[in-house]
Design an enzyme around this catalytic site. Structure first.
Site, mmCIF file in Angstrom:
data_model
loop_
_atom_site.group_PDB
_atom_site.id
_atom_site.type_symbol
_atom_site.label_atom_id
_atom_site.label_comp_id
_atom_site.label_asym_id
_atom_site.label_seq_id
_atom_site.Cartn_x
_atom_site.Cartn_y
_atom_site.Cartn_z
ATOM 1 N N SER A 224 0.845 -1.202 0.000
ATOM 2 C CA SER A 224 0.000 0.000 0.000
ATOM 3 C C SER A 224 0.875 1.246 0.000
ATOM 4 O O SER A 224 1.950 1.269 0.593
ATOM 5 C CB SER A 224 -0.965 -0.023 1.190
ATOM 6 O OG SER A 224 -0.256 0.075 2.396
ATOM 7 N N MET A 225 0.394 2.266 -0.691
ATOM 8 C CA MET A 225 1.199 3.472 -0.913
ATOM 9 C C MET A 225 0.383 4.743 -0.675
ATOM 10 O O MET A 225 0.503 5.713 -1.428
ATOM 11 C CB MET A 225 1.728 3.458 -2.353
ATOM 12 C CG MET A 225 2.460 2.161 -2.732
ATOM 13 S SD MET A 225 2.963 2.113 -4.453
ATOM 14 C CE MET A 225 1.394 2.228 -5.290
ATOM 15 N N GLY A 226 -0.460 4.715 0.351
ATOM 16 C CA GLY A 226 -1.269 5.896 0.666
ATOM 17 C C GLY A 226 -2.118 6.324 -0.525
ATOM 18 O O GLY A 226 -2.698 5.486 -1.221
ATOM 19 N N ALA A 227 -2.171 7.639 -0.769
ATOM 20 C CA ALA A 227 -3.041 8.181 -1.823
ATOM 21 C C ALA A 227 -2.677 7.659 -3.223
ATOM 22 O O ALA A 227 -3.492 7.740 -4.149
ATOM 23 C CB ALA A 227 -2.977 9.704 -1.802
ATOM 24 N N GLY A 229 -2.324 4.622 -3.991
ATOM 25 C CA GLY A 229 -2.981 3.338 -4.221
ATOM 26 C C GLY A 229 -2.169 2.173 -3.696
ATOM 27 O O GLY A 229 -1.416 2.317 -2.734
ATOM 28 N N GLY A 255 -5.008 0.887 5.988
ATOM 29 C CA GLY A 255 -4.287 -0.342 5.633
ATOM 30 C C GLY A 255 -5.014 -1.577 6.151
ATOM 31 O O GLY A 255 -5.054 -2.618 5.482
ATOM 32 N N ASP A 256 -5.593 -1.469 7.342
ATOM 33 C CA ASP A 256 -6.338 -2.609 7.908
ATOM 34 C C ASP A 256 -7.591 -2.889 7.073
ATOM 35 O O ASP A 256 -7.989 -4.037 6.888
ATOM 36 C CB ASP A 256 -6.737 -2.309 9.358
ATOM 37 C CG ASP A 256 -5.541 -1.883 10.182
ATOM 38 O OD1 ASP A 256 -4.438 -2.391 9.912
ATOM 39 O OD2 ASP A 256 -5.694 -1.026 11.075
HETATM 40 N N1 LIG Z 1 -5.083 10.017 1.133
HETATM 41 C C1 LIG Z 1 -5.592 8.950 0.505
HETATM 42 N N2 LIG Z 1 -6.395 9.099 -0.585
HETATM 43 C C2 LIG Z 1 -6.926 8.035 -1.217
HETATM 44 N N3 LIG Z 1 -6.707 6.757 -0.832
HETATM 45 C C3 LIG Z 1 -5.919 6.559 0.226
HETATM 46 C C4 LIG Z 1 -5.316 7.623 0.964
HETATM 47 N N4 LIG Z 1 -4.599 7.094 1.989
HETATM 48 C C5 LIG Z 1 -4.754 5.757 1.898
HETATM 49 N N5 LIG Z 1 -5.537 5.426 0.844
HETATM 50 C C6 LIG Z 1 -5.964 4.080 0.445
HETATM 51 O O1 LIG Z 1 -5.784 3.206 1.557
HETATM 52 C C7 LIG Z 1 -4.788 2.208 1.252
HETATM 53 C C8 LIG Z 1 -3.983 1.892 2.499
HETATM 54 O O2 LIG Z 1 -3.397 3.082 2.972
HETATM 55 P P1 LIG Z 1 -1.893 3.194 3.514
HETATM 56 O O3 LIG Z 1 -0.939 2.879 2.442
HETATM 57 O O4 LIG Z 1 -1.816 4.529 4.160
HETATM 58 O O5 LIG Z 1 -1.882 1.998 4.599
HETATM 59 P P2 LIG Z 1 -1.042 1.830 5.936
HETATM 60 O O6 LIG Z 1 0.195 2.654 5.880
HETATM 61 O O7 LIG Z 1 -0.913 0.375 6.168
HETATM 62 O O8 LIG Z 1 -2.078 2.447 6.981
HETATM 63 P P3 LIG Z 1 -2.389 2.092 8.518
HETATM 64 O O9 LIG Z 1 -1.135 1.484 9.116
HETATM 65 O O10 LIG Z 1 -2.763 3.415 9.140
HETATM 66 O O11 LIG Z 1 -3.549 1.152 8.520
HETATM 67 C C9 LIG Z 1 -3.990 2.798 0.093
HETATM 68 O O12 LIG Z 1 -3.371 1.781 -0.679
HETATM 69 C C10 LIG Z 1 -5.068 3.557 -0.678
HETATM 70 O O13 LIG Z 1 -5.825 2.674 -1.485
HETATM 71 O O1 LIG Z 2 1.867 0.121 16.724
HETATM 72 P P1 LIG Z 2 1.258 -0.767 15.654
HETATM 73 O O2 LIG Z 2 0.747 -2.048 16.240
HETATM 74 O O3 LIG Z 2 2.135 -0.968 14.469
HETATM 75 O O4 LIG Z 2 0.001 0.025 15.066
HETATM 76 C C1 LIG Z 2 -1.048 0.369 15.920
HETATM 77 C C2 LIG Z 2 -2.040 1.236 15.173
HETATM 78 O O5 LIG Z 2 -1.478 2.463 14.709
HETATM 79 O O6 LIG Z 2 -2.510 0.522 14.048
HETATM 80 C C3 LIG Z 2 -3.883 0.808 13.807
HETATM 81 C C4 LIG Z 2 -4.034 1.413 12.448
HETATM 82 O O7 LIG Z 2 -3.551 0.549 11.470
HETATM 83 C C5 LIG Z 2 -4.338 1.698 14.945
HETATM 84 O O8 LIG Z 2 -5.616 1.318 15.373
HETATM 85 C C6 LIG Z 2 -3.294 1.518 16.009
HETATM 86 O O9 LIG Z 2 -3.148 2.604 16.884
#
Ligand SMILES: Nc1ncnc2c1ncn2[C@@H]1O[C@H](COP(=O)(O)OP(=O)(O)OP(=O)(O)O)[C@@H](O)[C@H]1O
Ligand SMILES: O=P(O)(O)OC[C@@]1(O)O[C@H](CO)[C@@H](O)[C@@H]1O
Length: 312
Positions: A224-227, A229, A255-256
């Site tokens: 996953s790469m935030g916005a 995709g 991400g979850d």
């Molecule tokens: N600002 C955004 N705009 C549109 N889609 C987003 C944005 N941020 C996240 N997403 C969507 O959510 C997916 C997962 O986000 P991200 O890559 O931030 O996951 P993460 O870093 O594992 O997040 P977290 O640990 O908070 O759960 C992305 O691949 C994208 O599809």
């Molecule tokens: O410290 P970890 O375990 O890596 O991440 C914990 C956490 O950031 O992950 C969830 C979002 O993905 C939040 O609910 C929680 O606070």
């Protein structure tokens, strides 16, 4: 319906969200509004999957002194609670959302340490859950004092019982788990770069790194790469799923939600492009709320049509 998915969260958290317009580090900041939600990656996954109609069991370690928020949440949502109570408090993570600068700041605490005997109890509970659940999602950081090999041990035990394991972890515990070949992993781009020990510039470098991981026996890698995709890679295909522009309330748990959408797609027998559409739609749903909740199923289905899929 009997539970068929279990999520394991060794280090859950109460997510204390504070909305601070124009948040400035090093300054006095005033909170506009606040909200506390049960969280931790596996708790979020369980909640998203439950919103989509699955029966889910949660386990891991939960501090006895502030367990009520979790217990109420699980009973309200019908989530089967098999958390192991441990002395002390579950950590409280602070999430500062800034609607002016459109950014989220995470302050994640180390978490309450379980004892060796708690860890043995958890392995026992997981063995019991393996009698009724086919899918296991292992997510998040390890609390203080837990051996970095624990995810690898769990994967080995679960795979020996023919279970499908999805892992969403980071750092050393993630690295040590890879040789045990979970079915799928979902690192974000930073976690993947750390795992590979090199910087990954551009989509093809990321897809190539994911392909390298597949050679170790994994079947699906989602980065996953935030916005921007997410890149989905399986042995014979690689694609990028791009979300449309969405109004983001909080990125916590996006991400979850993606992990939850992937599990849902796989359980429905969808193709990889359709799994990528659904996983991205789940993330879009999560972005529109604070706390681990999805909008109604028909809204998620309608988001899937807005996701752009491109083969790499
Ligand atoms: N600002 C955004 N705009 C549109 N889609 C987003 C944005 N941020 C996240 N997403 C969507 O959510 C997916 C997962 O986000 P991200 O890559 O931030 O996951 P993460 O870093 O594992 O997040 P977290 O640990 O908070 O759960 C992305 O691949 C994208 O599809
Ligand atoms: O410290 P970890 O375990 O890596 O991440 C914990 C956490 O950031 O992950 C969830 C979002 O993905 C939040 O609910 C929680 O606070």
């Amino acid at each position: 319906m009997n539970p068929q998915i279990a999520t394991i969260t060794l280090n859950p958290a109460i997510d204390q969200t504070a909305s601070i317009p124009n948040f400035q580090a090093g300054e006095v900041n005033r909170v506009d509004w606040e909200q506390a939600d049960p969280g931790g990656k596996g708790v979020n996954v369980a909640s998203f999957l439950t919103d989509f109609g699955f029966s889910v069991t949660v386990s891991g370690f939960l501090g006895k002194d502030n367990a009520e928020l979790f217990q109420n949440f699980f009973s309200q949502k019908g989530i089967h609670n098999r958390f192991i109570p441990i002395p002390g408090k579950t950590r409280v993570n602070v999430k500062i959302i800034d609607p002016v600068q459109n950014q989220v700041t995470d302050i994640n605490f180390p978490g309450q340490a379980p004892t060796q005997s708690d860890i043995q109890d958890l392995h026992r509970v997981i063995d019991e859950l393996a009698k009724e659940c086919d899918w296991f999602v292992l997510s998040g950081s390890l609390p203080a004092g837990v051996d970095s090999g624990i995810y690898g041990q769990m994967i080995q035990r679960l795979k020996a019982q023919d279970k499908t394991v999805v892992l969403d972890a980071s750092g050393e515990s993630f690295r040590q788990a890879i040789p045990f070949a979970p079915y799928a992993i979902k690192p974000n781009i930073d976690e993947l770069q750390e795992l590979m020990g090199r910087s990954l510039e551009g989509e093809s470098a990321i897809a190539q790194a994911a392909q390298e991981l597949l050679t170790q026996g994994l079947e699906c890698v989602v980065v996953s790469m935030g916005a921007k995709g997410a890149i989905f890679v399986e042995p014979n295909q690689a694609l990028i799923a791009r979300p449309p522009k969405v109004e983001v309330i909080s990125t916590v748990g996006a991400g979850d939600a993606m992990v939850s959408g992937l599990v849902t797609g796989k359980l429905r027998g969808l193709s990889l492009p359709d799994c990528a559409r659904l996983a991205t739609a789940f993330s879009m749903g999560a972005l529109t709320q604070v706390g681990p909740r999805l909008p109604p199923t028909n809204k998620i289905e309608s988001f899937t049509h807005q996701v752009n899929i491109q083969t790499l």
